[in-house]
Design a protein around this motif. Sequence first.
Motif, PDB file in Angstrom:
ATOM      1  N   ALA A   1     -32.505   9.288 -29.005  1.00 13.89           N
ATOM      2  CA  ALA A   1     -33.017   9.985 -30.183  1.00 13.89           C
ATOM      3  C   ALA A   1     -33.316   9.019 -31.318  1.00 13.89           C
ATOM      4  O   ALA A   1     -34.275   9.203 -32.079  1.00 13.89           O
ATOM      5  CB  ALA A   1     -32.012  11.041 -30.651  1.00 13.89           C
ATOM      6  N   ALA A   2     -32.508   7.972 -31.442  1.00 20.40           N
ATOM      7  CA  ALA A   2     -32.713   6.994 -32.520  1.00 20.40           C
ATOM      8  C   ALA A   2     -34.022   6.238 -32.361  1.00 20.40           C
ATOM      9  O   ALA A   2     -34.574   5.732 -33.346  1.00 20.40           O
ATOM     10  CB  ALA A   2     -31.543   6.016 -32.565  1.00 20.40           C
ATOM     11  N   ARG A   3     -34.538   6.175 -31.136  1.00 25.27           N
ATOM     12  CA  ARG A   3     -35.806   5.467 -30.916  1.00 25.27           C
ATOM     13  C   ARG A   3     -36.990   6.210 -31.517  1.00 25.27           C
ATOM     14  O   ARG A   3     -38.004   5.609 -31.852  1.00 25.27           O
ATOM     15  CB  ARG A   3     -36.025   5.261 -29.414  1.00 25.27           C
ATOM     16  CG  ARG A   3     -35.012   4.334 -28.762  1.00 25.27           C
ATOM     17  CD  ARG A   3     -35.381   4.003 -27.318  1.00 25.27           C
ATOM     18  NE  ARG A   3     -34.411   3.095 -26.731  1.00 25.27           N
ATOM     19  CZ  ARG A   3     -33.381   3.466 -25.989  1.00 25.27           C
ATOM     20  NH1 ARG A   3     -33.191   4.751 -25.729  1.00 25.27           N
ATOM     21  NH2 ARG A   3     -32.526   2.582 -25.510  1.00 25.27           N
ATOM     22  N   THR A   4     -36.857   7.516 -31.651  1.00 25.78           N
ATOM     23  CA  THR A   4     -37.966   8.305 -32.179  1.00 25.78           C
ATOM     24  C   THR A   4     -37.678   8.887 -33.569  1.00 25.78           C
ATOM     25  O   THR A   4     -38.551   9.525 -34.151  1.00 25.78           O
ATOM     26  CB  THR A   4     -38.299   9.470 -31.214  1.00 25.78           C
ATOM     27  OG1 THR A   4     -37.119  10.236 -30.971  1.00 25.78           O
ATOM     28  CG2 THR A   4     -38.839   8.915 -29.892  1.00 25.78           C
ATOM     29  N   HIS A   5     -36.480   8.665 -34.061  1.00 30.25           N
ATOM     30  CA  HIS A   5     -36.118   9.155 -35.398  1.00 30.25           C
ATOM     31  C   HIS A   5     -35.581   7.987 -36.216  1.00 30.25           C
ATOM     32  O   HIS A   5     -34.387   7.659 -36.147  1.00 30.25           O
ATOM     33  CB  HIS A   5     -35.073  10.267 -35.295  1.00 30.25           C
ATOM     34  CG  HIS A   5     -35.566  11.504 -34.625  1.00 30.25           C
ATOM     35  ND1 HIS A   5     -36.324  12.456 -35.280  1.00 30.25           N
ATOM     36  CD2 HIS A   5     -35.441  11.936 -33.343  1.00 30.25           C
ATOM     37  CE1 HIS A   5     -36.619  13.432 -34.449  1.00 30.25           C
ATOM     38  NE2 HIS A   5     -36.098  13.145 -33.266  1.00 30.25           N
ATOM     39  N   PRO A   6     -36.432   7.352 -36.996  1.00 29.40           N
ATOM     40  CA  PRO A   6     -36.012   6.153 -37.732  1.00 29.40           C
ATOM     41  C   PRO A   6     -34.942   6.398 -38.782  1.00 29.40           C
ATOM     42  O   PRO A   6     -34.327   5.449 -39.259  1.00 29.40           O
ATOM     43  CB  PRO A   6     -37.319   5.672 -38.382  1.00 29.40           C
ATOM     44  CG  PRO A   6     -38.219   6.849 -38.387  1.00 29.40           C
ATOM     45  CD  PRO A   6     -37.860   7.663 -37.192  1.00 29.40           C
ATOM     46  N   ASN A   7     -34.711   7.651 -39.141  1.00 29.10           N
ATOM     47  CA  ASN A   7     -33.651   7.930 -40.118  1.00 29.10           C
ATOM     48  C   ASN A   7     -32.294   8.151 -39.461  1.00 29.10           C
ATOM     49  O   ASN A   7     -31.320   8.480 -40.135  1.00 29.10           O
ATOM     50  CB  ASN A   7     -34.015   9.145 -40.972  1.00 29.10           C
ATOM     51  CG  ASN A   7     -34.190  10.416 -40.144  1.00 29.10           C
ATOM     52  OD1 ASN A   7     -34.557  10.352 -38.971  1.00 29.10           O
ATOM     53  ND2 ASN A   7     -33.965  11.565 -40.758  1.00 29.10           N
ATOM     54  N   LEU A   8     -32.209   7.960 -38.139  1.00 27.53           N
ATOM     55  CA  LEU A   8     -30.947   8.128 -37.408  1.00 27.53           C
ATOM     56  C   LEU A   8     -30.346   6.773 -37.066  1.00 27.53           C
ATOM     57  O   LEU A   8     -30.997   5.932 -36.434  1.00 27.53           O
ATOM     58  CB  LEU A   8     -31.179   8.922 -36.118  1.00 27.53           C
ATOM     59  CG  LEU A   8     -30.005   8.978 -35.126  1.00 27.53           C
ATOM     60  CD1 LEU A   8     -28.783   9.670 -35.745  1.00 27.53           C
ATOM     61  CD2 LEU A   8     -30.420   9.678 -33.834  1.00 27.53           C
ATOM     62  N   THR A   9     -29.118   6.567 -37.493  1.00 26.40           N
ATOM     63  CA  THR A   9     -28.334   5.401 -37.105  1.00 26.40           C
ATOM     64  C   THR A   9     -27.197   5.860 -36.204  1.00 26.40           C
ATOM     65  O   THR A   9     -26.521   6.851 -36.519  1.00 26.40           O
ATOM     66  CB  THR A   9     -27.761   4.679 -38.336  1.00 26.40           C
ATOM     67  OG1 THR A   9     -28.835   4.155 -39.118  1.00 26.40           O
ATOM     68  CG2 THR A   9     -26.838   3.535 -37.927  1.00 26.40           C
ATOM     69  N   VAL A  10     -27.011   5.162 -35.096  1.00 30.96           N
ATOM     70  CA  VAL A  10     -25.968   5.517 -34.143  1.00 30.96           C
ATOM     71  C   VAL A  10     -24.920   4.416 -34.115  1.00 30.96           C
ATOM     72  O   VAL A  10     -25.250   3.231 -34.014  1.00 30.96           O
ATOM     73  CB  VAL A  10     -26.549   5.731 -32.728  1.00 30.96           C
ATOM     74  CG1 VAL A  10     -25.427   6.100 -31.744  1.00 30.96           C
ATOM     75  CG2 VAL A  10     -27.620   6.807 -32.743  1.00 30.96           C
ATOM     76  N   VAL A  11     -23.676   4.802 -34.216  1.00 33.12           N
ATOM     77  CA  VAL A  11     -22.554   3.879 -34.115  1.00 33.12           C
ATOM     78  C   VAL A  11     -21.719   4.308 -32.916  1.00 33.12           C
ATOM     79  O   VAL A  11     -21.413   5.498 -32.763  1.00 33.12           O
ATOM     80  CB  VAL A  11     -21.686   3.907 -35.396  1.00 33.12           C
ATOM     81  CG1 VAL A  11     -20.515   2.934 -35.272  1.00 33.12           C
ATOM     82  CG2 VAL A  11     -22.532   3.584 -36.628  1.00 33.12           C
ATOM     83  N   HIS A  12     -21.352   3.350 -32.066  1.00 32.40           N
ATOM     84  CA  HIS A  12     -20.486   3.632 -30.924  1.00 32.40           C
ATOM     85  C   HIS A  12     -19.122   2.995 -31.159  1.00 32.40           C
ATOM     86  O   HIS A  12     -19.036   1.848 -31.611  1.00 32.40           O
ATOM     87  CB  HIS A  12     -21.095   3.071 -29.630  1.00 32.40           C
ATOM     88  CG  HIS A  12     -22.418   3.679 -29.271  1.00 32.40           C
ATOM     89  ND1 HIS A  12     -22.543   4.913 -28.691  1.00 32.40           N
ATOM     90  CD2 HIS A  12     -23.683   3.205 -29.435  1.00 32.40           C
ATOM     91  CE1 HIS A  12     -23.829   5.184 -28.494  1.00 32.40           C
ATOM     92  NE2 HIS A  12     -24.536   4.165 -28.940  1.00 32.40           N
ATOM     93  N   GLN A  13     -18.056   3.734 -30.844  1.00 37.66           N
ATOM     94  CA  GLN A  13     -16.711   3.199 -30.991  1.00 37.66           C
ATOM     95  C   GLN A  13     -15.814   3.811 -29.919  1.00 37.66           C
ATOM     96  O   GLN A  13     -16.141   4.856 -29.339  1.00 37.66           O
ATOM     97  CB  GLN A  13     -16.161   3.506 -32.381  1.00 37.66           C
ATOM     98  CG  GLN A  13     -15.981   4.984 -32.668  1.00 37.66           C
ATOM     99  CD  GLN A  13     -15.462   5.249 -34.079  1.00 37.66           C
ATOM    100  OE1 GLN A  13     -15.715   4.484 -35.010  1.00 37.66           O
ATOM    101  NE2 GLN A  13     -14.718   6.328 -34.248  1.00 37.66           N
ATOM    102  N   PRO A  14     -14.678   3.185 -29.630  1.00 37.25           N
ATOM    103  CA  PRO A  14     -13.737   3.770 -28.663  1.00 37.25           C
ATOM    104  C   PRO A  14     -13.200   5.095 -29.177  1.00 37.25           C
ATOM    105  O   PRO A  14     -13.191   5.348 -30.387  1.00 37.25           O
ATOM    106  CB  PRO A  14     -12.621   2.716 -28.567  1.00 37.25           C
ATOM    107  CG  PRO A  14     -13.214   1.467 -29.101  1.00 37.25           C
ATOM    108  CD  PRO A  14     -14.220   1.883 -30.131  1.00 37.25           C
TER     109      PRO A  14
END
Length: 362
Positions: A68-81
């Motif tokens: 989704a972040a590839r097509t929505h520039p206002n979305l930032t994704v953070v991954h964590q345990p």
Amino acid sequence: MAADRPPASDGQGTGPAVSVVVPVHNTRRYLERSLGSVFAQSLGPDAVEVIAVDDGSDDGSGAWLDEAARTHPNLTVVHQPPSGGPGRPRNVGMDRARGRYLFFLDSDDHLGTEALERLTALADTYGSDIVYGRIVGAGGRGAPVDLHTTSPRVTPFDSPVYWTLAAYKLFRRAYVQERGLRFVEGRLRAEDLPFGIRALLGAGTVSVLGDYDCYYLQGRDDDSNASRQDLDWVEHLGYIGTVLEEVADLVPPGPDRDTLMVRHFHGEILAQFAEPYLARDAEGRRAMAKAARPLVDAYLTDRVLAALPPRLRLRAQCLQRGAVDELTEAVRADIEGGQTGTVRAETEGDPGPPPDGADGRA
């Protein structure tokens, strides 16, 4: 972890108007509707940044967010345990936020299309530190209170806003920073209580937007909402004790404190003396009653007791006397009669509707 992007504009060259923080843990089936409701906001993508924090999902949620972040520039994704609850992902999202306002959206819930536009307009007009939007239930889940009257200024003592302490509302980010507000980390439930209490009791202006359905609480057909999960209730009641100590520090003894305590006896104390209580063996029931006794002794004033509905009043009196067998009989009779006499916690920081005699309106 997605790369940082330039902030979306709020039209004033100062960054986004709203940062929407979304903690995500194994909610893949809901993400399209939940995040889609943010992408579709009438406020416009240039005014909204979305920070989704994937908290160790193993159901494909993380991959969906990255796509989704590839097509929505206002979305930032953070991954964590996985951290054991939504508190840490919300804190991580707050630390990255750049908007004038913060909004916390649970990843199985969704927003009305005009929610952020209307909420920010109300906040801008009245200088609100917090704006409550009208909450409605979906998928069989009930809303905690009926906030259906728009009010520019309310207090916890003259409206039912204290009955919904969960995170899903609009906060002025500068206010959150000034107060040093953080969510408790590592708890599945009630991690938002300290945040909500400190925010509400310290705010200069609290407003309610009641004439638009802003936030949809989504019930899960597999009953996997956090509010439906069983807990170590002895430990949980001990934690609630620390929360109520803070309430007592913020509000001196008297009618105002008692008004707040009625809500906590409904939602965090007596609500557990229903199905969760009967599910324990005799030793477990005694342990729960023992854990609740200090809270009853400290905060169950005559005024609080009188404000409780009869079934809850009986349970409180049983706890007060240490009458565990009588308590068990009362709870069982209510449940077998189809009336638990409690308000089931439908959300992490919400106990359910206000008590008898309150109209649930703001």
